[in-house]
Enzyme design. Structure first.
Site, PDB file in Angstrom:
ATOM      1  N   GLU A  88       0.812  -1.213   0.000  1.00  0.00           N
ATOM      2  CA  GLU A  88       0.000   0.000   0.000  1.00  0.00           C
ATOM      3  C   GLU A  88       0.845   1.262   0.000  1.00  0.00           C
ATOM      4  OE1 GLU A  88      -1.779  -1.374   3.940  1.00  0.00           O
ATOM      5  OE2 GLU A  88      -1.793   0.793   4.197  1.00  0.00           O
ATOM      6  N   CYS A 124       3.631   8.606   0.461  1.00  0.00           N
ATOM      7  CA  CYS A 124       4.286   7.726   1.431  1.00  0.00           C
ATOM      8  C   CYS A 124       4.345   6.342   0.812  1.00  0.00           C
ATOM      9  CB  CYS A 124       3.469   7.723   2.724  1.00  0.00           C
ATOM     10  SG  CYS A 124       4.071   6.539   3.936  1.00  0.00           S
ATOM     11  N   CYS A 178       7.278  -6.845   6.930  1.00  0.00           N
ATOM     12  CA  CYS A 178       8.414  -6.290   7.676  1.00  0.00           C
ATOM     13  C   CYS A 178       8.809  -7.298   8.747  1.00  0.00           C
ATOM     14  CB  CYS A 178       7.967  -4.975   8.333  1.00  0.00           C
ATOM     15  SG  CYS A 178       9.277  -4.120   9.232  1.00  0.00           S
ATOM     16  N   CYS A 212       7.801  -4.276  15.508  1.00  0.00           N
ATOM     17  CA  CYS A 212       7.339  -3.226  16.428  1.00  0.00           C
ATOM     18  C   CYS A 212       5.916  -3.560  16.884  1.00  0.00           C
ATOM     19  CB  CYS A 212       7.366  -1.861  15.732  1.00  0.00           C
ATOM     20  SG  CYS A 212       9.026  -1.382  15.232  1.00  0.00           S
ATOM     21  N   CYS A 220       2.600  -1.842  15.386  1.00  0.00           N
ATOM     22  CA  CYS A 220       2.533  -1.675  13.937  1.00  0.00           C
ATOM     23  C   CYS A 220       1.860  -2.866  13.251  1.00  0.00           C
ATOM     24  CB  CYS A 220       3.950  -1.485  13.389  1.00  0.00           C
ATOM     25  SG  CYS A 220       3.984  -1.229  11.618  1.00  0.00           S
ATOM     26  N   GLU A 223      11.072  -1.837   6.490  1.00  0.00           N
ATOM     27  CA  GLU A 223      12.197  -1.099   7.062  1.00  0.00           C
ATOM     28  C   GLU A 223      13.162  -0.784   5.912  1.00  0.00           C
ATOM     29  OE1 GLU A 223      13.295   0.524   9.733  1.00  0.00           O
ATOM     30  OE2 GLU A 223      15.134   0.747   8.575  1.00  0.00           O
ATOM     31  N   LEU A 232      11.907   6.600  17.413  1.00  0.00           N
ATOM     32  CA  LEU A 232      12.484   6.406  18.748  1.00  0.00           C
ATOM     33  C   LEU A 232      11.446   5.777  19.699  1.00  0.00           C
ATOM     34  CD1 LEU A 232      15.088   6.916  20.364  1.00  0.00           C
ATOM     35  CD2 LEU A 232      14.173   9.152  20.989  1.00  0.00           C
ATOM     36  N   HIS A 233      10.343   6.461  19.874  1.00  0.00           N
ATOM     37  CA  HIS A 233       9.179   5.952  20.622  1.00  0.00           C
ATOM     38  C   HIS A 233       9.385   5.681  22.111  1.00  0.00           C
ATOM     39  CE1 HIS A 233       7.634   5.864  16.669  1.00  0.00           C
ATOM     40  NE2 HIS A 233       7.953   4.635  16.347  1.00  0.00           N
ATOM     41  N   ASN A 283      -1.785   5.107  16.404  1.00  0.00           N
ATOM     42  CA  ASN A 283      -2.970   4.743  15.643  1.00  0.00           C
ATOM     43  C   ASN A 283      -3.369   3.350  16.105  1.00  0.00           C
ATOM     44  OD1 ASN A 283      -4.733   5.398  13.528  1.00  0.00           O
ATOM     45  ND2 ASN A 283      -2.996   6.043  12.274  1.00  0.00           N
ATOM     46  N   CYS A 331      -0.414   2.409   9.405  1.00  0.00           N
ATOM     47  CA  CYS A 331       0.485   1.613   8.559  1.00  0.00           C
ATOM     48  C   CYS A 331       0.032   0.173   8.403  1.00  0.00           C
ATOM     49  CB  CYS A 331       1.871   1.550   9.189  1.00  0.00           C
ATOM     50  SG  CYS A 331       2.537   3.128   9.525  1.00  0.00           S
TER      51      CYS A 331
HETATM   52  N1  SAH Z   1      10.363   0.870   9.477  1.00  0.00           N
HETATM   53  C1  SAH Z   1      10.446   2.289   9.419  1.00  0.00           C
HETATM   54  C2  SAH Z   1       9.424   2.945   8.522  1.00  0.00           C
HETATM   55  C3  SAH Z   1       8.000   2.455   8.553  1.00  0.00           C
HETATM   56  S1  SAH Z   1       6.980   2.882   9.895  1.00  0.00           S
HETATM   57  C4  SAH Z   1      10.438   2.880  10.809  1.00  0.00           C
HETATM   58  O1  SAH Z   1      10.345   2.141  11.772  1.00  0.00           O
HETATM   59  O2  SAH Z   1      10.605   4.093  10.949  1.00  0.00           O
HETATM   60  C5  SAH Z   1       6.718   4.611   9.855  1.00  0.00           C
HETATM   61  C6  SAH Z   1       6.460   5.202  11.211  1.00  0.00           C
HETATM   62  O3  SAH Z   1       5.142   4.889  11.704  1.00  0.00           O
HETATM   63  C7  SAH Z   1       7.411   4.714  12.280  1.00  0.00           C
HETATM   64  O4  SAH Z   1       7.776   5.776  13.107  1.00  0.00           O
HETATM   65  C8  SAH Z   1       6.557   3.709  13.028  1.00  0.00           C
HETATM   66  O5  SAH Z   1       7.076   3.440  14.276  1.00  0.00           O
HETATM   67  C9  SAH Z   1       5.225   4.400  13.025  1.00  0.00           C
HETATM   68  N2  SAH Z   1       4.058   3.549  13.272  1.00  0.00           N
HETATM   69  C10 SAH Z   1       3.822   2.305  12.868  1.00  0.00           C
HETATM   70  N3  SAH Z   1       2.631   1.867  13.289  1.00  0.00           N
HETATM   71  C11 SAH Z   1       2.084   2.878  13.982  1.00  0.00           C
HETATM   72  C12 SAH Z   1       0.868   3.054  14.687  1.00  0.00           C
HETATM   73  N4  SAH Z   1      -0.045   2.081  14.751  1.00  0.00           N
HETATM   74  N5  SAH Z   1       0.648   4.239  15.302  1.00  0.00           N
HETATM   75  C13 SAH Z   1       1.564   5.236  15.228  1.00  0.00           C
HETATM   76  N6  SAH Z   1       2.727   5.136  14.590  1.00  0.00           N
HETATM   77  C14 SAH Z   1       3.004   3.961  13.972  1.00  0.00           C
END
Ligand code: SAH
Length: 352
Positions: free
Chosen positions: A95, A108, A115, A119, A122, A163, A218-219, A293, A336
């Site tokens: 997507e 985007c 992936c 995480c 995600c 990633e 970072l999170h 999200n 995502c």
């Molecule tokens: N793998 C890469 C790029 C893809 S994710 C990365 O980790 O940066 C893009 C961004 O969306 C990342 O910051 C990821 O942590 C965040 N993300 C993924 N799922 C999410 C969700 N459900 N809510 C908020 N952010 C999310």
């Protein structure tokens, strides 16, 4: 650069020139073909009407010409954001998202099918990694969307499924082609690559000295918390990440953008804000707060808007650039990987 053997749209202009001159063609034919692919965004070789038919046929025999099939297009009533579900030649789906901003249109894109980073919040990672996307398949997302919307894309963010630094060589070649003056010629400064923090690849990317923006997901402000959200944190510590970010800034002069997805009760407390400020204040950086999200497979909940704003205010005491990401396309499976996932679930039920 690693060679791309039989994928026509992943070749650079000079590689294409070499291929064609070795076959006894005139050099300008390569320029024409490249223009059809990367400027006129031809969907297939048959569109290239000013090229001799035998050349087109030969290319068809020797090379693959990637193109994506549009499976679904959703348009948000709220803000005009559009989501696209595409299918590759091998049947895999991915997507991409198109967003309209005052300063231009942004796409985007996905960098992988699935992936493997795992995480916790995600949706893209729930079924693991199928494969990395080729440079052509990353370009195709932008090319297809340009054709479908009829509007020029000015910004590209590699923040969709996957990633990007886990598909490093293809990512670099994609950037080379996307910024090429003979193609869409998108400025490096208008490209953002988001990573969960694969440290050795961050150093490698810094050494490329590109003018792209690196966004770091970072999170969390300490390793213990980060490990609970992101398995990659077991491999690289936050201090190693910060060191790599410093190096990136030193080499490129580009400010790092830190992404911080806020999860209620997990990483949104005053203590988190204090720790995060301490960590990032010494850097020349930008912090982007993203209210998480929610995905149905996990229990994560968004903090309230007021709570996120307070968090922002606390950071702003010592960090100059702190923004809250505007949620786009909430009504169209915004988070995502959700659109792709829904599609796969549907296919499975249909098969039963
Ligand atoms: N793998 C890469 C790029 C893809 S994710 C990365 O980790 O940066 C893009 C961004 O969306 C990342 O910051 C990821 O942590 C965040 N993300 C993924 N799922 C999410 C969700 N459900 N809510 C908020 N952010 C999310």
């Amino acid at each position: 650069m690693v060679k791309q053997m039989n994928d026509l749209k992943s070749l650079t202009l000079s590689e294409l020139e070499q291929v064609l001159t070795e076959q006894g063609e005139k050099k300008f034919r390569a320029g024409q073909m490249y223009e059809w692919m990367h400027r006129k965004l031809a969907a297939d070789l048959d569109e290239m009407t000013n090229l001799p038919k035998d050349l087109r046929n030969r290319m068809k025999e020797q090379y693959e010409y990637t193109s994506l099939k549009l499976l679904k297009r959703q348009i948000s009533k709220a803000d005009g954001t559009q989501k696209f579900l595409f299918q590759c030649a091998d049947g895999n789906v991915m997507e991409s998202v198109w967003m309209k901003y005052k300063h231009g249109n942004s796409v985007c894109i996905s960098s992988q099918i699935g992936c493997r980073m795992g995480c916790r919040f995600c949706a893209s990672t729930l079924d693991g990694l199928k494969r990395g996307l080729r440079p052509s398949e990353m370009l195709d997302q932008i090319y297809c969307i340009t054709r479908l919307t009829g509007e020029r894309v000015s910004n590209v963010v590699v923040m969709g499924t996957g990633e990007p630094l886990d598909n490093y060589d293809n990512l670099l070649r994609f950037i080379t082609l996307l910024t090429d003056e003979n193609g869409l010629h998108i400025s490096q400064r208008n490209i953002t690559v988001s990573t969960c923090g694969i440290v050795p690849k961050m150093y490698a990317l810094a050494d490329e000295k590109l003018q792209i923006t690196l966004a770091l997901s970072l999170h969390a402000s300490n390793d213990e918390k980060r490990k609970k959200l992101m398995p990659v944190a077991n491999q690289y510590s936050i201090s190693e990440l910060i060191e790599a970010c410093r190096y990136y800034f030193e080499k490129t002069g580009r400010r790092i953008s830190f992404e911080y997805s806020m999860v209620k009760g997990v990483n949104d407390t005053k203590e988190d804000a204090r720790e995060l400020t301490e960590l990032l204040a010494p850097l020349n950086c930008h912090v982007n707060l993203i209210p998480v999200n929610p995905i149905k497979e996990r229990e994560f909940v968004q903090p309230t808007a007021g709570y996120v704003q307070n968090f922002q205010k606390m950071l702003e005491k010592k960090i100059r650039h702190v923004t809250i990401r505007r949620e786009m396309g909430r009504d169209i499976d915004g988070a995502c990987g959700q659109l792709r996932r829904r599609h796969m679930e549907q296919e499975q039920t249909e098969r039963l």
